[in-house]
Design a protein around this motif. Sequence first.
Motif, PDB file in Angstrom:
ATOM      1  N   TRP A 173       6.172   3.030   0.352  1.00  0.00           N
ATOM      2  CA  TRP A 173       5.469   1.770   0.469  1.00  0.00           C
ATOM      3  C   TRP A 173       5.323   1.244   1.819  1.00  0.00           C
ATOM      4  O   TRP A 173       6.451   0.772   2.272  1.00  0.00           O
ATOM      5  CB  TRP A 173       5.953   0.721  -0.840  1.00  0.00           C
ATOM      6  CG  TRP A 173       5.976   1.277  -2.021  1.00  0.00           C
ATOM      7  CD1 TRP A 173       6.760   1.796  -3.102  1.00  0.00           C
ATOM      8  CD2 TRP A 173       4.580   1.072  -2.847  1.00  0.00           C
ATOM      9  NE1 TRP A 173       6.103   2.088  -4.063  1.00  0.00           N
ATOM     10  CE2 TRP A 173       4.960   1.703  -4.270  1.00  0.00           C
ATOM     11  CE3 TRP A 173       3.211   0.751  -2.596  1.00  0.00           C
ATOM     12  CZ2 TRP A 173       3.883   1.754  -5.007  1.00  0.00           C
ATOM     13  CZ3 TRP A 173       2.323   0.839  -3.488  1.00  0.00           C
ATOM     14  CH2 TRP A 173       2.673   1.351  -4.705  1.00  0.00           C
ATOM     15  N   MET A 174       4.126   0.537   2.026  1.00  0.00           N
ATOM     16  CA  MET A 174       4.105  -0.194   3.154  1.00  0.00           C
ATOM     17  C   MET A 174       3.345  -1.499   2.841  1.00  0.00           C
ATOM     18  O   MET A 174       3.157  -1.612   1.644  1.00  0.00           O
ATOM     19  CB  MET A 174       2.936   0.427   4.205  1.00  0.00           C
ATOM     20  CG  MET A 174       3.393   1.845   4.622  1.00  0.00           C
ATOM     21  SD  MET A 174       4.669   1.741   6.114  1.00  0.00           S
ATOM     22  CE  MET A 174       3.850   1.218   7.475  1.00  0.00           C
ATOM     23  N   GLU A 189       0.824  -1.122   0.064  1.00  0.00           N
ATOM     24  CA  GLU A 189       0.032  -0.223   0.079  1.00  0.00           C
ATOM     25  C   GLU A 189       0.890   1.314  -0.080  1.00  0.00           C
ATOM     26  O   GLU A 189       1.972   1.408   0.763  1.00  0.00           O
ATOM     27  CB  GLU A 189      -0.866  -0.082   1.108  1.00  0.00           C
ATOM     28  CG  GLU A 189      -2.086  -0.786   1.086  1.00  0.00           C
ATOM     29  CD  GLU A 189      -2.782  -0.758   2.563  1.00  0.00           C
ATOM     30  OE1 GLU A 189      -2.714   0.226   3.319  1.00  0.00           O
ATOM     31  OE2 GLU A 189      -3.478  -1.622   2.875  1.00  0.00           O
ATOM     32  N   ARG A 190       0.494   2.127  -0.669  1.00  0.00           N
ATOM     33  CA  ARG A 190       1.361   3.441  -0.648  1.00  0.00           C
ATOM     34  C   ARG A 190       0.769   4.137   0.240  1.00  0.00           C
ATOM     35  O   ARG A 190      -0.508   4.675   0.363  1.00  0.00           O
ATOM     36  CB  ARG A 190       0.988   4.123  -2.111  1.00  0.00           C
ATOM     37  CG  ARG A 190       2.372   5.293  -2.272  1.00  0.00           C
ATOM     38  CD  ARG A 190       2.207   5.882  -3.537  1.00  0.00           C
ATOM     39  NE  ARG A 190       3.168   5.427  -4.680  1.00  0.00           N
ATOM     40  CZ  ARG A 190       4.509   5.387  -4.315  1.00  0.00           C
ATOM     41  NH1 ARG A 190       5.067   5.745  -3.152  1.00  0.00           N
ATOM     42  NH2 ARG A 190       5.168   4.772  -5.387  1.00  0.00           N
ATOM     43  N   HIS A 191       1.833   4.673   1.206  1.00  0.00           N
ATOM     44  CA  HIS A 191       1.429   5.675   1.926  1.00  0.00           C
ATOM     45  C   HIS A 191       2.200   6.756   2.010  1.00  0.00           C
ATOM     46  O   HIS A 191       3.375   7.030   2.313  1.00  0.00           O
ATOM     47  CB  HIS A 191       1.949   5.165   3.533  1.00  0.00           C
ATOM     48  CG  HIS A 191       0.878   4.174   4.145  1.00  0.00           C
ATOM     49  ND1 HIS A 191       0.507   3.767   5.437  1.00  0.00           N
ATOM     50  CD2 HIS A 191       0.243   3.194   3.335  1.00  0.00           C
ATOM     51  CE1 HIS A 191      -0.336   2.846   5.421  1.00  0.00           C
ATOM     52  NE2 HIS A 191      -0.579   2.294   4.316  1.00  0.00           N
ATOM     53  N   GLY A 192       1.677   7.856   1.318  1.00  0.00           N
ATOM     54  CA  GLY A 192       2.237   9.280   1.055  1.00  0.00           C
ATOM     55  C   GLY A 192       3.336   8.736  -0.048  1.00  0.00           C
ATOM     56  O   GLY A 192       3.157   8.229  -1.020  1.00  0.00           O
TER      57      GLY A 192
END
Lengths: 421, 421, 421, 421
Positions: free
Chosen positions: B271-272, B265-268
Amino acid sequence: MTSAPSDESGPGLADRFSRVRRATVDLTEPLSAEDFVVQSMPDASPAKWHLAHTTWFFETFVLTPHVPSYEVFDEAWGFLFNSYYESVGPRQPRPQRGMLTRPRIDEVREYREVVDEAVLSALASGALDDRKALEVLELGLNHEEQHQELLLTDIQHAFSLNPLRPAYRRGVASPEGAVRTATPWIEHAGGVVGIGHTGREFSFDNERPHHHVYLEPFAMSPYRVTCGEYAEFIADGGYRRPEFWLSDGWAAVREGNWQAPLYWERHGENWMRFSLCGMVPVKPSSPVCHVSYYEADAFARWAGARLPTEAEWEVLARAEPVRGEFAEEGSLVPSVERSPGFFGRAWTWTKSPYVEYPGFRAGPGALGEYNGKFMVNQLVLRGGSCFSPRRHLRTTYRNFFPPWARWQVSGIRLARDTRTG
Amino acid sequence: MTSAPSDESGPGLADRFSRVRRATVDLTEPLSAEDFVVQSMPDASPAKWHLAHTTWFFETFVLTPHVPSYEVFDEAWGFLFNSYYESVGPRQPRPQRGMLTRPRIDEVREYREVVDEAVLSALASGALDDRKALEVLELGLNHEEQHQELLLTDIQHAFSLNPLRPAYRRGVASPEGAVRTATPWIEHAGGVVGIGHTGREFSFDNERPHHHVYLEPFAMSPYRVTCGEYAEFIADGGYRRPEFWLSDGWAAVREGNWQAPLYWERHGENWMRFSLCGMVPVKPSSPVCHVSYYEADAFARWAGARLPTEAEWEVLARAEPVRGEFAEEGSLVPSVERSPGFFGRAWTWTKSPYVEYPGFRAGPGALGEYNGKFMVNQLVLRGGSCFSPRRHLRTTYRNFFPPWARWQVSGIRLARDTRTG
Amino acid sequence: MTSAPSDESGPGLADRFSRVRRATVDLTEPLSAEDFVVQSMPDASPAKWHLAHTTWFFETFVLTPHVPSYEVFDEAWGFLFNSYYESVGPRQPRPQRGMLTRPRIDEVREYREVVDEAVLSALASGALDDRKALEVLELGLNHEEQHQELLLTDIQHAFSLNPLRPAYRRGVASPEGAVRTATPWIEHAGGVVGIGHTGREFSFDNERPHHHVYLEPFAMSPYRVTCGEYAEFIADGGYRRPEFWLSDGWAAVREGNWQAPLYWERHGENWMRFSLCGMVPVKPSSPVCHVSYYEADAFARWAGARLPTEAEWEVLARAEPVRGEFAEEGSLVPSVERSPGFFGRAWTWTKSPYVEYPGFRAGPGALGEYNGKFMVNQLVLRGGSCFSPRRHLRTTYRNFFPPWARWQVSGIRLARDTRTG
Amino acid sequence: MTSAPSDESGPGLADRFSRVRRATVDLTEPLSAEDFVVQSMPDASPAKWHLAHTTWFFETFVLTPHVPSYEVFDEAWGFLFNSYYESVGPRQPRPQRGMLTRPRIDEVREYREVVDEAVLSALASGALDDRKALEVLELGLNHEEQHQELLLTDIQHAFSLNPLRPAYRRGVASPEGAVRTATPWIEHAGGVVGIGHTGREFSFDNERPHHHVYLEPFAMSPYRVTCGEYAEFIADGGYRRPEFWLSDGWAAVREGNWQAPLYWERHGENWMRFSLCGMVPVKPSSPVCHVSYYEADAFARWAGARLPTEAEWEVLARAEPVRGEFAEEGSLVPSVERSPGFFGRAWTWTKSPYVEYPGFRAGPGALGEYNGKFMVNQLVLRGGSCFSPRRHLRTTYRNFFPPWARWQVSGIRLARDTRTG
C-alpha cells in the motif's frame, strides 16, 4: 486531417510557424498566473491547457514520428494534454482540466520554447521535408489557430463567473456610427451547385470532398441580425412564447432560465453585456452574438424567416473575398457593420446539422479522429468572428457546436424560401 | 462564539496576533500562484480564499465595528470572501470559489497586510480595549487556526487529483521504529461525570456549558488504530462485507467504489498513500487516517469493539496534558506512536452526533452562526492532528464533519462496554 | 430484534396474528389495482410491495426455518420483496419497486393467504412452540404494524402527485370545537433518570437496554404545536429568514422551495392541505404535521424554545397511559386536541439523533439488521400518530427518519431549559 | 399535420375509425390493471396514458371544435393527457405520467367509448363533412397508429425491468429456416432525384414538400444486418474499440456500460434476448434490432461501410410495394428474412439528421406542433417494423429518434459510396 500539403516550405513555413505560435502566447499577455488554471465548465479549457495541448500536438504528431533525435519533454504530460485522441492513449478527464495547477505556467512556457526550437531546427535541417510531415505541421498550425479563438471564448466565460467582472483588456474603440443602409436580400435561383473545398491549399478533412447539392430558390440577408433587432424579439416575449421554439430549445430556455443572450444583463432600461472589455453597453446596430442555435432558430421563426443551410451560405459567400472584422482588428466585441459581408464579426448558425460530406474519408490513425467523430448532435456555423485569426478562415470553413452552446461568438443570419408554388 | 474574554491583551495579544497571521502565510510558501486558485470539490476552498476569508473576518467583525476610522479595503470583496454568515449579506456560492482568479494572490497579500496593520495599530492605540472587541479578536485567531488546518487538507485533496502527484513539501523524516508495547485498555467505572469547558480561557461556544452526563462502565484503547490493523480489515474483505456497515455507509462504499482509505493505492503487494509529501509507503505502525465515520464504525464492528462517545473520550483525555504530534512538528503524515496519547497525530471519530450541549446558547448576531447552525448530520471528532496548530487544541475541543468526509486527517480509536449484565 | 418472547401463545397469538394480517388488507380496500403499483419516490414503496414484503418476512424468518414441510411460494419473489436484509441475498433496487406490475395484486393476495394459512396451521400444530420462533413471529407482527402506517403515508404521497387529488376515503368528522385551555408547561427537575425498555413484553432491539441518562432541569409543553401557531411562523417570514434555520435546513428550504408544511396549499386567504380525505381546510387548532426536522427545529427557535430530547419526552410520557388518537379512530388527519397528551395524533420530532443505547447489541443473522444499521443521519420521533395502530405503540418506542423527511405524520412539541444559572 | 384530405368519408371512414380504435384496445388485452400504470423511463408512457391521450386528441381537435353539442368528458383530464401541445395549455410533466393511478383503466375505457360514439355519430350526421374536420380525423387515426407501436415498445421496456421477465404474449412461431441467398447490393448512379410525398393521400407534414436532392453514386444492401453479423462485431471487440465510434457514442457506451444491443444477455456461450414473448434465443439470421444510432454507425464503420441517407433509402425503396412483416403478422420479434425488402421487420437508422424538407411549412395552431418542433438532435429511421401497423407505413414515411434511443425496434442497413475517382 489535411487533404493537401502546404504550399509553403522552408523559410516561409518557419516564419509562419513562429508567427502563429507567438500569437497564441501574445493572447495570454493580460492573464495573471491564476487566470491560466481555471476551467469554468466542462466544455471550456484552462488557458494553460490550451498553451500546452497545442504544443503537445506538435510534439506528438510532428516531432516524435519525424525527428528521431527528439526526446519527449515530459512523458507524464502526454496524459495531461491529450484532448480526445483515443488512439494515442488515456488522458486527463475533460472536466478535471482545471485541477492542473502543476505544471506551472512558466514550465508550460518552457515546454513551448523547447518544442518550438525543435520544430524550427527540424525545418531548417530538412528533417520535415516530406509531404506527410509538412501536412501534419500545417494541420498543427490550423489546430493552434482554432485554440486561439477558444482561448478567448473560454477566458471570457471564466471571467463572467467572477463577480468582480474583470476585463481581459480594453477593446479598440468602435463607434456606434451611422445605421447601415437598407440593402435588399440576395437572391439565388437554386439548382445543382458544388460546395466543399477544392485545390491544393490546406483545408480540414470535413470541408472535403467537393460535391454537388441541389438547392431550391432562396434569398438571404446581406447582414447579420443586430442586437437591436434581437432586443425587439425579447421585448415581444420571445423567451416566453413556446410557439417560436424547438421542443429541446424550449426545454433549454426553462431549465437555464434564459431571458436574453448569454452575458446580457438588464440595467434599468438598458441592456449591458459582459465582454472581454468588461461590462459594456449593448450597441443596437452591432451583430447579436452569444446566442445558441435554439435562440437563432426561434428568432428566425419569430421574424418570419429561417436560418440558411450551409450550402446556401457557401454559394453566396464565395462571391466575396474573405475580409471582415477578424482577431487582428483587436475589437473584442463585434462592431457595427456598415456594409454587407459574410466573414468575421460573428459566426452565424446555419440550419445544417454537422454531417460528413458525401464521399468523406477520415485519415488513418489518431489524426483521423480530428473531425469525423464529432459528426452528430452539432450544427454548422460559418464565417468566422472577431475572435478568429484572419488567415484561419476560408469560404468552405465549417465550424460546429451543439445547439445549446452560447459561449462562442455565434450570431444569426436570416434566409427564406423564394419558390413560388 | 467565545464565551469568555481572552486573558491576553496589549503587547501579548499583538504578538500572538502577528504570529498566528504569519503562520497562515508561511503555510502557503510552497504554493505556486496557480495552486492558490483551485477548488477540488465543493467542500474544499482555494488557498487564496482561506487567506482572504480569514482576513475578511477581522475586517468585518473587529475593524468595522470597533475602529470608526477604518475604511473597508474593497467593498466588493465582502461578497467574495464571506463564508456562511447569512446575516452579513449575500456571498459567492461555495462551489464557485474556484472561479476567483481575481483578485490576484498579490492583491490578497496586500489585503492581509493592510488589515494586519490596522488591527495592530488599533491594539496599540487601545481602540480594542473592550471586552467585546477582544473576544472577537480572540475568536478570529482561533478561526484562523482552524483555516490553517483546512488549508492543508484542501491542498492535499487538490494535489491528489493531479496525475503528476505533486508534493507540497518534504516531510520531517519519521522512522518506522519499534512497535508500541501492548498496553492494556483504560477502564472507567462510569457514573455521572462533567464535561464541557469551564473557566475564563477561550473556548468555542459549542464546548459550553459544562454539564453532566451519565456514563456506563467502559474501556478505551490507549492508542489509535494503525494502518497495519486497518490493512487486516481490508484483507479480511472489510469493504465487501455489508454486515459490518451502517446502511448509509454501505451505500457510500458502493457508490464511491471505496476499497481503502482515501489516498491509499495498491502498488503490487504494498500500500502506498498520497500525502503532502507526495506518494509515500503506508507505514503499518502509524495511525490510519483519511477514513470516514462509516469506515471507522465498520472497522470497529469488525474488530468486535465500538467507537467511543465524546464524553468517554473527554473524561479519559483530561488526565493528560495536551501534548502530541501537532503542526509545529512538521510531520505531514501521522507518524508511528510509541506511547499512548490522546492528542495530535490524527483526529479520532467518536460515535457522538454533533449536537448542542444542554443549555447551549448561540451568541447574538452574525457570530452566533459560528457553530450552532451546523449541529445536524455531523459527527464529533476529538484530539487534533499533525495538521492542527498546537495552541489551538483543548481537551474540550469538538471538531465535526459529516460521516462520509475523508479528506481530513481523521482516524480511529476503539472502545467497548464493560458493564457485566 | 425482539429481546423478549411474547407472552401470548396458542389461540391468543393465532387470533392476534389473524387480526394484524387482516388489518393490513383492510387498509387497501379503497385502492384500485393501479393504486397498488405506484412508487412516488425512492423512499416510498408501492402498496402491493408492502403487502408482499410483510408476507415474505413471515415466510423467510418464520416458516422456512421452523416448518420443514413448508415450500416457498415462489423462489423468484424473494429477490423482489426483500427490503434491506443484505444477509438474505440480493434484492430489487429500492427505486425500482414501482416497476413491479407483476406479480399481480390477486397473486399477492393469494401469497398472503397461503402464508397465513401455513403460519396458523404451524401455530395450531405446535411447530412454532419454541422461544425463538415465537419471538420472530412477534417481531413479524410488529414489523407488519410499522408497514401499516407506511402504507398510508406512501399512498398519501402518491395521491398528492396526481393532479386529480383523489381521496383515499372520507375521514371521520372531527369538529374544530373549543380551543384547548391554557395549561402550564410540565416541569422536571432533572438528574439521573432511567430510560429504555424493561420487562418481558415485546420491544424492538433499539429500545434496549434500559440505561441511565443525566438530565438538566427542563420544561415541556403538554400540547403539540398547532397549525395556527405554525401559520404564524409562516406569516412572520419563517421560511425566508435564515436566522431560524440549521444550515442544512436552510439549504433544503431553498432547494425544495419550501414555503409551508408538505401538502399545504394557499387558497386565497386560507390554507388547505392535501390528505387521505382529499383537499381539506387546515384547522388552526389541530396539531401541525408533515413538517421535517428542519422545520420543527426552526419553528422552535422562532418560538424561543427548543425541541425536547427523547429522554426528556420519555420521562414525562411514562406518567401517562398510551392513549390517544390512533389508527383505530379512523381520523385520517390529526384532529384538534382538547386535553394534554403524549400519544397518537402526530409523531413529534425530538432533537435526539437516532443512536444506539449504551450496551446495545444487535441480534445475530439477518434480523440483526433490523434497526442498528440505520443509526446515523436520522432523528428520533416519539409518540405515534393517527396512522399508527394503537397496540403498536409503547412509551419507549423510537421512530426515526432523516431530518428532511416530511411525508410522515410528523409534528412538533416544544421544550426549554429551566436551569437558572 | 395532414397536407391533404382523406379520400375516405362516410361509411368507409367510420369503419376505418372503428377498426383503428379497436386495434389499440386489442393490443392491451394481455395487460393486467397494474401493467397499465407503469412508466419505466421519462421517454416512455404508461399504456393507460396511450389509451387516454389518443382519445384526448379526438376530443380536443375533432369533437370540441366541430361538434358544438359535445361536452368534454372531464375538464381535468386535458391537463393529464395532453402530450406536448403547448398552445393547448399546461400539462402533466412527462416524467410524472406514471403517477396517474387515477383515472382507473375502466374509466379510461369508458372515456374511449364515449368519444368513439361521439365521433361515429358526428360522422353519421355529417357534422364532420368539411375538409378541415376530415383532415384532423385522418391525422388522429395516424397519430393513434403511432401510439400503437409506442405502446408495445413501452410495455416491452417496462417488462424488461421486472426481474420476473413477464411475457406479454406468445409470438407467432417463426422458424430459423434457410439462410438468405447472397444477393448483390443494389446500385444507384446518383444525380438529381425527387423525394418526399406527392399526391392527395394522407401524409404527415414532415414528408412534404416533394423536392429535389443530388445524390452521389452509391450502393445499398438489399437486407438488414443480422444478429449473427452483429454478434461478430461484438466478438471482434466492437464495444471496446473507440476507433469505430462517434465521440458521443463512445461516451454512451461507457456511461451505459453497453456491451450488446438492448435486451441482449449472454447465457453461457449463447445470446438470449428479452422480448414481448419473454426471454428467447437470439436467432443469428434475423435482423438485429434495439440498437441505437451510435451502435448502427459504429457497426457500419467496423464493416467498412456506412449508413444510407434517407434520400438514398427512399429512391431505392419506392421500387417496391409496401410489404413486409408488420404488426398484423403477430410476430413480436423480427423474424428471419428470406428475401430482400425495405419494409417491416425492423426500422433502419439512416445517417440523415431529422430536419425539415426545403419549403416545409408547419400548419397553424396546436397541430402545427406535431412534427416540426422536434427537428433537432434526432436521426431519421425508415421502413417500419414488426410492431408497426401495415396501413401506417409509406415509402416517404419518416420516423425519428435521438441517437441514443434503443427501446424501439431499430436496426441497421448498410450502404457505401461507389464514386470512383
